[in-house]
Motif scaffolding. Structure first.
Motif, PDB file in Angstrom:
ATOM      1  N   PHE B 345       0.828  -1.206   0.000  1.00  0.00           N
ATOM      2  CA  PHE B 345       0.000   0.000   0.000  1.00  0.00           C
ATOM      3  C   PHE B 345       0.860   1.252   0.000  1.00  0.00           C
ATOM      4  O   PHE B 345       0.579   2.225  -0.694  1.00  0.00           O
ATOM      5  CB  PHE B 345      -0.906   0.027   1.233  1.00  0.00           C
ATOM      6  N   GLY B 364     -14.157  12.227  -2.992  1.00  0.00           N
ATOM      7  CA  GLY B 364     -15.083  11.113  -2.791  1.00  0.00           C
ATOM      8  C   GLY B 364     -15.376  10.825  -1.331  1.00  0.00           C
ATOM      9  O   GLY B 364     -16.139   9.919  -1.016  1.00  0.00           O
ATOM     10  N   VAL B 366     -17.002  12.052   2.011  1.00  0.00           N
ATOM     11  CA  VAL B 366     -17.949  13.055   2.501  1.00  0.00           C
ATOM     12  C   VAL B 366     -17.554  13.491   3.906  1.00  0.00           C
ATOM     13  O   VAL B 366     -17.311  12.665   4.778  1.00  0.00           O
ATOM     14  CB  VAL B 366     -19.373  12.464   2.524  1.00  0.00           C
ATOM     15  N   ALA B 369     -22.939  15.618   4.658  1.00  0.00           N
ATOM     16  CA  ALA B 369     -23.751  15.846   3.470  1.00  0.00           C
ATOM     17  C   ALA B 369     -24.005  17.340   3.241  1.00  0.00           C
ATOM     18  O   ALA B 369     -24.055  17.806   2.111  1.00  0.00           O
ATOM     19  CB  ALA B 369     -25.068  15.098   3.586  1.00  0.00           C
ATOM     20  N   GLN B 413      -4.289   4.621   0.395  1.00  0.00           N
ATOM     21  CA  GLN B 413      -4.657   3.234   0.654  1.00  0.00           C
ATOM     22  C   GLN B 413      -4.313   2.833   2.086  1.00  0.00           C
ATOM     23  O   GLN B 413      -5.037   2.089   2.725  1.00  0.00           O
ATOM     24  CB  GLN B 413      -3.922   2.315  -0.322  1.00  0.00           C
ATOM     25  N   GLU B 417      -6.823   1.430   4.952  1.00  0.00           N
ATOM     26  CA  GLU B 417      -6.605   0.133   5.612  1.00  0.00           C
ATOM     27  C   GLU B 417      -6.429   0.297   7.123  1.00  0.00           C
ATOM     28  O   GLU B 417      -6.911  -0.485   7.900  1.00  0.00           O
ATOM     29  CB  GLU B 417      -5.319  -0.439   5.032  1.00  0.00           C
TER      30      GLU B 417
END
Lengths: 292, 716
Positions: B345, B364, B366, B369, B413, B417
């Protein structure tokens, strides 16, 4: 012990424990749980004992064949015991002995790991089993499937075959696993698949077509369940198809947060409708309580 | 006297629930004993391990003596049905059956009463129902059914051993049947029940049950099971000590992981394993997270605090004949495999620059909202940090970059993880100065009330910007914390803001900073409906000041000093640092003044206040010419010079410690005044004049600080 030996020994052991030996289901699915012999059979009152190997596809887990521990396609050995027996651990430990792992010699540990499947609308309590620190099995007592209470409760035992083989063969990479003891390795058999499918899942898959297929599967599932006489098994296939389309779209990275949630909810509705149809079926009718 | 022993043998007792279960077990047992009036002579002990719950009761009588109690019912004059109902419920045939009931006089009138006989009983016959109420009363946070059981429990209950005075209790526990609507209960015999669901009370591994609590523990010990969690931890500590005898290594002090490992097993046994040299090239933070979080292995450090190649794995040592070498080998291989995954990673993450995560990845994720994505947040942090940089002496370009990149690693990544590594991974990935990396790493600090703040000003700035952005956004959404619920951790963020301001000593005007943040949200298209955020921001400011009160209290300042400060804050905007300084000065003043007792300013203020309040001056001006005594003239002169020194305009006043010094100087003539001058004299004009003087003096005191609060009226 070769990869195929592990399968043979597990099959042999569980058949001796009274399991019906089924074969893999011929549709792409994310886990052995989606095979009707687990998901649907866990519902209703009829006692069942079944085991089978199931190839699983998790498109987002592909690593182009570069990572020695991550695959987008792998094998699970799945056991369903319904109702769950009273001697679960000795019974499970027997399967390890069959694989040449003596539980008295190794450090076996149960690690609390409760399971929930938002798409199957199912949950259960159970553990990961560690052998000398390596997670080799998942044990789950199903409490609900499709939103319906399981009565009796089933025990699901899932062996990750690659992990188990890595441990037993003391290999560092899944691609080095010995498949047959005659020189065939896991890599020879599947490395190209991993690479090709990673490109497909992450880069090539036709998003518009997948979205279309998702919708078609969804519509078809509903239609088949409404037919008289109903067609439950084809409807269940549609549910699996929608679920797999969702998984590829997810790997493709085209679903926003809300869209993702919405897709999960739509698959869940299909799973629930199929579970309902299964329970309504005369041969398996029971007095389950409905939830929500 | 005899001991009751009940051991519940389970497939597993999840570690996080062990302590709770043990305590609950004791409470339920005592409650059950009390129901039979058995608790007066007993002592209850409870234990928990990974496989069993054990309750032992010492000091039970073997026979419960007979007794009688009086039950009082309704009045004799009550409706007949009520009286008859009560009597029949207690075995009396009716109102005519006079020899079986009597009456008692009460303020409510003549009441019906019956005498209830409690026959003498064998305690052994009462214990099954006690155990049953414990089993049915222990409601786990999450529980399950298994097989056909109707009984729910955290994990399957697979066996029970219960004995009293060395004899096994008769019967067993029936788990009920979910398909036949049979309820769980203790049954004398399993006949007619589904055998698989009946857990007969049996004694394992020994011919006869133990007679005493201690003997039972010893029996378990012999089988390699340590039931006492303290002893188990001690056993593990000693084991580690032994394993490390030849190494200059030790685990981190007070490592909570040790307790977790001791709970995992019934007899924890440490083994020493080591990583491969290649693995050690990974950043130590990464290794530690994988080791501790995933594998529950205990990291070791050398004397300089550097992470060692060696680590400890804890295995369950209750079975003899374990293949220690194989086990060690297994743990090493798993850790190496996990770390290989991490390396994969990290290499993936490092194939592009950290900046690029903001554009694609953070979009991507959030944030909320209604508050946009993490990318929107990164843009805001860049502006906030850049704008504040000048006023706090930080390079504004660097501040902007740090703000922009602070959250970038959330899209990596590795953080996907291992979420615990947020901040850490960003600091490892970023190209730039060391202080930039440090700022990214530390901007989540302070995470707890006791945890440290970032040390460098760049880190402090980003941490402050992050927390204020968070607070303003969620506060305007109306997600205010309540006493029991604070899902967005706004309390923690507020404490963070307070501590960061106090540590950095930046006198930022929070109201202006918050207004700027609102404007940034609105520029991005969020919080558009909040046209007049002033009242919400004022409320937020009050909330933050409330946290300042707590922080200063933990600093050891007396509440009198803090509240006297906060009661006087003029506008809802000021800097926190000024408030804290005033509170500290007042605290030092109080400490000094309290020592002086009667001779202190507080005491003299109290005297002035009492006279002014009792006699009520007419608020007129003091007539200087009408003053008679030397002492009152001196006081007047001192009063006049101090009023001039302080001036009327509060904003141009000297610092609070100088003002307090002025009051102290006034103390001398005040004492003289009280010694020589009789305020309440016959001459009303003179009395009035003196009262005016004292009222003026009180006004001076009140102008400097809230002396009413300082003297601690509220506390008394």
């Amino acid at each position: 012990m070769t990869f195929q030996d592990i399968i043979l020994r597990l099959q042999h052991y569980w058949v001796e424990q009274g399991c019906l030996l089924l074969q893999p289901y011929d549709a792409p699915m994310g886990a052995g749980t989606f095979h009707y012999a687990t998901s649907l059979w866990a519902l209703g009152a009829q006692a069942r004992r079944v085991c089978y190997v199931q190839p699983c596809r998790r498109p987002a887990d592909g690593r182009y064949g570069d990572n020695p521990h991550r695959l987008q396609h792998y094998y699970q050995f799945q056991v369903l015991l319904k109702p769950s027996p009273s001697c679960v651990l000795p019974c499970y430990e027997g399967s390890l002995r069959a694989l040449g792992l003596d539980p008295d010699v190794h450090d076996l540990r149960l690690i609390e790991d409760d399971w929930e499947s938002p798409t199957l609308n199912a949950w259960g309590l159970g553990w990961e089993v560690w052998c000398d620190g390596m997670e080799i099995t998942q044990l789950t007592y199903f409490q609900q499937v499709g939103g319906f209470d399981c009565a009796p409760v089933s025990l699901e035992i899932t062996y990750g075959l690659e992990r188990l083989a890595l441990y037993l063969q003391k290999k560092e990479s899944v691609y080095d696993l010995d498949w047959d003891g005659r020189g065939t390795t896991y890599g020879q058999l599947f490395h190209a698949h991993e690479r090709d499918y990673s490109f497909y899942n992450f880069n090539y898959a036709d998003v518009a077509a997948l979205r279309r297929e998702f919708k078609e599967a969804e519509a078809s599932c509903g239609r088949l369940l409404a037919c008289q006489p109903r067609a439950l098994y084809p409807a269940w296939d549609d549910c699996l198809r929608a679920s797999h389309c969702f998984n590829v779209l997810d790997a493709r990275g085209v679903l926003g947060v809300h869209e993702r949630q919405a897709h999960i909810a739509r698959v869940r509705d299909l799973a629930r409708a199929c579970a309902q149809a299964w329970l309504d079926h005369k041969d398996d009718s029971t007095k389950e309580k409905k939830h929500g | 006297m005899a001991d009751f022993i009940a051991s519940l043998w389970m497939e597993d007792v999840p570690v996080p629930l062990q302590t709770w279960a043990r305590q609950r077990l004791g409470t339920l047992m005592d409650k059950a004993l009390a129901k039979h009036n058995l608790e007066s002579t007993t002592q209850t002990y409870t234990y928990v391990s990974a496989r069993r719950l054990l309750v032992c009761v010492e000091g039970l009588p073997t026979r419960l003596a007979g007794s009688r109690t009086e039950k009082v019912g309704p009045a004799l004059s009550a409706p007949k049905a009520a009286v008859e109902g009560f009597l029949r419920a207690h075995g009396v045939k009716g109102i005519e059956d006079k020899k079986n009931y009597h009456t008692v006089e009460h303020t409510r009138g003549t009441l019906v009463a019956v005498t209830v006989e409690h026959p003498s009983r064998q305690v052994a016959t009462l214990l099954p129902s006690c155990l049953e109420s414990v089993l049915l009363g222990l409601h786990w946070h999450r529980s399950m059914r298994w097989g056909w059981s109707a009984f729910t429990w955290v994990r399957p209950l697979i066996g029970i051993e219960a004995s009293f005075d060395g004899k096994a209790l008769a019967g067993g526990f029936y788990l009920g049947h979910s398909g036949k609507a049979e309820s769980p209960s203790w049954r004398a015999k399993g006949k007619g029940l589904d055998e698989a669901l009946f857990l007969p009370n049996q004694v394992r591994d020994s011919q006869r049950p133990a007679i005493t609590h201690k003997a039972y523990l010893a029996q378990l010990h012999k089988r390699g099971i340590i039931m006492d969690s303290g002893e188990r931890q001690e056993h593990l500590q000693q084991g580690i000590h032994k394993v490390l005898a030849k190494h200059q290594l030790s685990p981190r002090k007070d490592d909570g992981l040790l307790a977790v490992c001791a709970h995992f097993c019934e007899r924890p046994h440490p083994v020493l394993a080591e990583m491969t040299p290649e693995t050690m090239t990974l950043p130590p933070e990464v290794i530690e997270v994988v080791m501790r979080g995933q594998q529950k292995n205990i990291p070791l450090y050398d004397k300089t605090g550097t992470l060692s190649r060696h680590f400890i794995a804890v295995v369950d040592g209750n079975n003899k004949g374990k293949a220690e070498k194989t086990i060690i080998d297994g743990y090493q291989r798993v850790l190496d495999a996990r770390l290989t995954d991490a390396r994969f990673f990290i290499e993936r993450d490092m194939s592009c620059e950290l900046e690029s995560f903001v554009g694609d990845g953070l979009d991507g994720i959030v944030y909320h909202a209604k508050l946009g994505s993490m990318r929107d947040k990164a843009h805001r942090l860049r502006t906030i940090a850049g704008k504040l940089a000048d006023s706090v002496g930080v390079d504004s370009q660097q501040a902007g970059r740090a703000g922009y990149l602070a959250k970038a690693d959330l899209a990596s990544q590795m953080v996907g993880e291992f979420p615990q590594l947020q901040g850490v991974m960003g600091s490892l990935y970023v190209q730039g100065s060391e202080s930039l990396a440090l700022a990214i790493r530390q901007h989540y600090d302070p995470v707890g009330d006791e945890q440290p703040c970032p040390r460098e000003s760049l880190g402090q700035l980003i941490a402050l910007a992050d927390k204020l952005d968070h607070l303003v956004g969620f506060w305007l959404l109306g997600e205010k914390p309540t006493a029991s619920k604070d899902p967005y951790a706004l309390r923690r963020a507020s404490v963070g803001v307070v501590r960061l301001c106090l540590t950095s000593r930046w006198s930022l005007v929070l109201s202006e900073v918050c207004a700027m943040i609102v404007a940034l949200y609105q520029e991005q298209g969020f919080l558009k409906d909040k046209r007049q955020p002033q009242s919400a921001l004022a409320e937020l400011y009050t909330y933050i000041v409330g946290r300042l009160r707590g922080v200063l209290q933990t600093e050891g300042l007396p509440l009198r000093a803090i509240d006297a400060t906060l009661s006087r804050q003029q506008q809802q905007t000021g800097g926190l640092i000024a408030l804290a300084d005033t509170a500290r000065t007042l605290s030092a003043f109080l400490a000094d003044d309290d020592k002086k007792g009667e001779g202190g300013l507080i005491s003299v203020y109290r005297r002035v206040e009492r006279i002014v309040q009792q006699e009520k001056s007419d608020k007129g001006k003091v007539q200087e010419a009408a003053l008679q005594e030397k002492e009152e003239k001196q006081l007047y002169r001192a009063y006049q010079s101090l009023s001039q020194q302080l001036g009327k305009d509060e904003t141009t006043r000297p610092p609070i410690d100088e003002q307090l010094a002025g009051l102290r100087a006034l103390g001398v003539p005040l004492h003289g005044f009280f010694e020589r001058v009789h305020v309440n004299c016959e001459d009303s004009a003179l009395r009035n004049n003196r009262l005016r003087l004292l009222a003026g003096v009180k006004g001076l005191f009140d102008g400097v600080a809230d002396f009413a609060t300082l003297q601690g009226k509220q506390e008394s």
